[in-house]
Design a protein around this motif. Sequence first.
Motif, short mmCIF file in Angstrom:
data_model
loop_
_atom_site.label_atom_id
_atom_site.label_comp_id
_atom_site.label_asym_id
_atom_site.label_seq_id
_atom_site.Cartn_x
_atom_site.Cartn_y
_atom_site.Cartn_z
N ASP A 104 0.82 -1.22 0.00
CA ASP A 104 0.00 0.00 0.00
C ASP A 104 0.85 1.27 0.00
O ASP A 104 0.46 2.30 0.54
N VAL A 105 2.03 1.19 -0.62
CA VAL A 105 2.95 2.32 -0.64
C VAL A 105 2.29 3.57 -1.22
O VAL A 105 1.47 3.49 -2.14
N GLU A 106 2.65 4.72 -0.66
CA GLU A 106 2.10 5.99 -1.12
C GLU A 106 3.25 6.93 -1.50
O GLU A 106 4.25 7.04 -0.79
N LEU A 107 3.10 7.60 -2.66
CA LEU A 107 4.08 8.57 -3.13
C LEU A 107 3.47 9.96 -3.07
O LEU A 107 2.32 10.16 -3.49
N TYR A 108 4.23 10.92 -2.55
CA TYR A 108 3.74 12.28 -2.38
C TYR A 108 4.72 13.29 -2.96
O TYR A 108 5.94 13.06 -2.97
N LYS A 130 0.82 16.20 -1.22
CA LYS A 130 0.08 15.97 -2.45
C LYS A 130 0.29 14.53 -2.92
O LYS A 130 1.36 14.15 -3.37
N LEU A 131 -0.74 13.69 -2.80
CA LEU A 131 -0.66 12.29 -3.18
C LEU A 131 -0.59 12.14 -4.70
O LEU A 131 -1.43 12.66 -5.43
N ILE A 132 0.44 11.43 -5.19
CA ILE A 132 0.58 11.24 -6.64
C ILE A 132 0.44 9.77 -7.05
O ILE A 132 0.24 9.47 -8.23
N SER A 133 0.52 8.85 -6.09
CA SER A 133 0.37 7.43 -6.41
C SER A 133 0.07 6.66 -5.13
O SER A 133 0.62 6.96 -4.08
N LYS A 134 -0.80 5.67 -5.24
CA LYS A 134 -1.12 4.83 -4.09
C LYS A 134 -1.17 3.37 -4.54
O LYS A 134 -1.84 3.04 -5.51
N GLY A 135 -0.48 2.50 -3.81
CA GLY A 135 -0.48 1.08 -4.10
C GLY A 135 0.71 0.65 -4.94
O GLY A 135 1.19 1.40 -5.81
N LYS A 136 1.17 -0.56 -4.70
CA LYS A 136 2.36 -1.08 -5.36
C LYS A 136 2.15 -1.30 -6.86
O LYS A 136 3.05 -1.03 -7.66
N GLU A 137 0.98 -1.75 -7.23
CA GLU A 137 0.73 -2.03 -8.64
C GLU A 137 0.75 -0.76 -9.49
O GLU A 137 1.29 -0.75 -10.59
N ALA A 138 0.15 0.31 -8.95
CA ALA A 138 0.15 1.58 -9.68
C ALA A 138 1.56 2.12 -9.84
O ALA A 138 1.95 2.61 -10.91
N VAL A 162 6.88 7.70 0.33
CA VAL A 162 7.98 8.47 -0.22
C VAL A 162 7.50 9.88 -0.49
O VAL A 162 6.42 10.07 -1.09
N TYR A 163 8.28 10.88 -0.02
CA TYR A 163 7.96 12.28 -0.26
C TYR A 163 9.05 12.87 -1.14
O TYR A 163 10.25 12.76 -0.83
N PHE A 164 8.67 13.46 -2.25
CA PHE A 164 9.63 14.08 -3.17
C PHE A 164 9.62 15.59 -2.99
O PHE A 164 8.57 16.22 -3.03
N LEU A 165 10.82 16.15 -2.78
CA LEU A 165 10.98 17.59 -2.71
C LEU A 165 11.65 18.05 -4.00
O LEU A 165 12.81 17.69 -4.26
N PRO A 166 10.96 18.82 -4.84
CA PRO A 166 11.57 19.26 -6.11
C PRO A 166 12.71 20.24 -5.87
O PRO A 166 12.79 20.88 -4.84
#
Length: 584
Positions: free
Chosen positions: A503-507, A512-520, A580-584
């Motif tokens: 259920d990994v989440e990328l922000y 700001k959520l940009i992806s949720k779940g391993k398959e996505a 995972v949180y990405f800082l541009p």
Amino acid sequence: MKTYFYLLCILCFLTSKIHAQTYIQNVTVVDVVNKKLVPNQTVVITKNLISEIKPINKIKVPQGANVIDGKGKFLMPGMTDAHVHFFQSGGLYTRPDALDLRKQVSYEKEIDWVHHNMEDFLLRYLKNGITSVIDAGASYNFLGLRDSFSKNTTLPSVYMTGPLITTYEPEVFKNLDKNEPFKLVASAEEAKKMVLEQLPYKPDFIKIWYIVMANPKEMEAAAKKYEPIIKTIIDEAHKNNLKVAVHATERITAQIAVQNGADFLVHDIEDEIVPDDFVKLLKSKKVVLSPTLTVMDNYYKTFAQKKNYSTYELENANPQTIGSIYDLKHLSGSSDSILVSAVKKRFNLPQIDISAAKKDSIRMVNLKKLSDGGVTIAAGTDAGNIATQHASSFIMELKAMKESGMNNWQVLESATISPAKIFNKENVSGSITKGKIADMVLLNSDPTESLDHLTQIEMVFKNGQSMLPSKIIKVTPEILVQQQLNGYNARNIDAFMDPYSEDVELYVFPGKLISKGKEAMKKSYSAMFEKMPDLHCEIKSRIINGNFIVDKESVSGMRKNGKVEATAIYEIKDNKISKVYFLP
């Protein structure tokens, strides 16, 4: 009262004996001595020994005993990598004589790192079913580490030499005191002294690095000039009850070594197809040979930046060392001209005038001929050399041996009972036999059907103690983050995704959520890996704070011009990367 006390003591003794026993029931035993599968067996372990092996209906399991269900599983001896080097990490910076990157990472720092990570290497060997290793060239400091780790009976057994006594020593390894892995010898008198110098450190054997710098026409004459030195080393070692291993990759150097009593050749012959007399010589002298088929190819592919690790290696090698191999993509000073120079320096010594491909072919032909001729073959990787990773490289070596023409039973024999013969231990280890040490591997599939099944490990036994592979190495946040980075740089989607939770989440920071779940996530990155063949991430800095890892990253191959600079914050939960949180 005394009678009651004695009865109580007897009862306690019998109870403790029962609880000290483990019964592996209804298992198929992989008999590497007789080359056959023996189904429906119960194998009993008492303390550190195999105490009984009988058909399941012939053994009654007492109440309270530790029972392991072996139905559908295969029990084989623990394996041995017969040629490793713990003074080498397997990473990019470990052999400055081959590729000198000391301006980027000092060799002192590299030495310190490998000292602190020898236990990690041992645990990785154990996790991969390798219960013994033979270090064919170390240092006095590593002999000390061997002694300290020998107290832990759940770690692999380590057989180790002191420094290699050598006819040629690269400058970069000189003047390192007890970290020096080579000792240059110039005379028979010095040879004797060097053997005696090692004795207080109690090496398990002596190693000679028999390097002759000559062209093929002059090779035999040049090799014979060193014969008095080779003979003296072997004679002095044998006087002190020590076997002798020799690095000799030419037929004439190997022949001279064996004629003078060498016990163990740690490489295959690569300069010519060996004659029948040579095969007969090795067999008659009961010499063991370790072919090390893959180590040179790992150098070639690394320097050409074409080394592609399998998912298995990316997930099982030390993540720092395997990650360093990808550093060539961004290191300053790693230009094509420097890499070409490194290749020439490492492989185009004066005596070598045949191509790498030709040498590979010769080694393959010779292995088949030696094996068919009855020479004892012991599987060994030369792990620790650049790109030949500790533990994880073993399966690739076994597959290369099969490609030479050996069958699966011969390969399994080379990984189990044959290495035991190097130190005359075939009567105490190397097979599933009553009375032998209980170093074993329980597999979920038949290894005689496919060598890949050697990676399907259910359980490892070391000195009778059972361990689940998933519990052998502690998974840290840094290990997880480095593993996914290695998968990213290899553009291997399976290795990249393995450290992430379902259920990994990328922000985009902060929320700001940009992806949720391993398959996505897998779908998105699979497309990226396919479209961007030059994708590479360099870590500029890393901060470790509990379950959080902060990486400052520089990514190339994402844009036509320039790099993408960013910061990623990884949050780890339940041994997986959860956010995972990405800082541009």
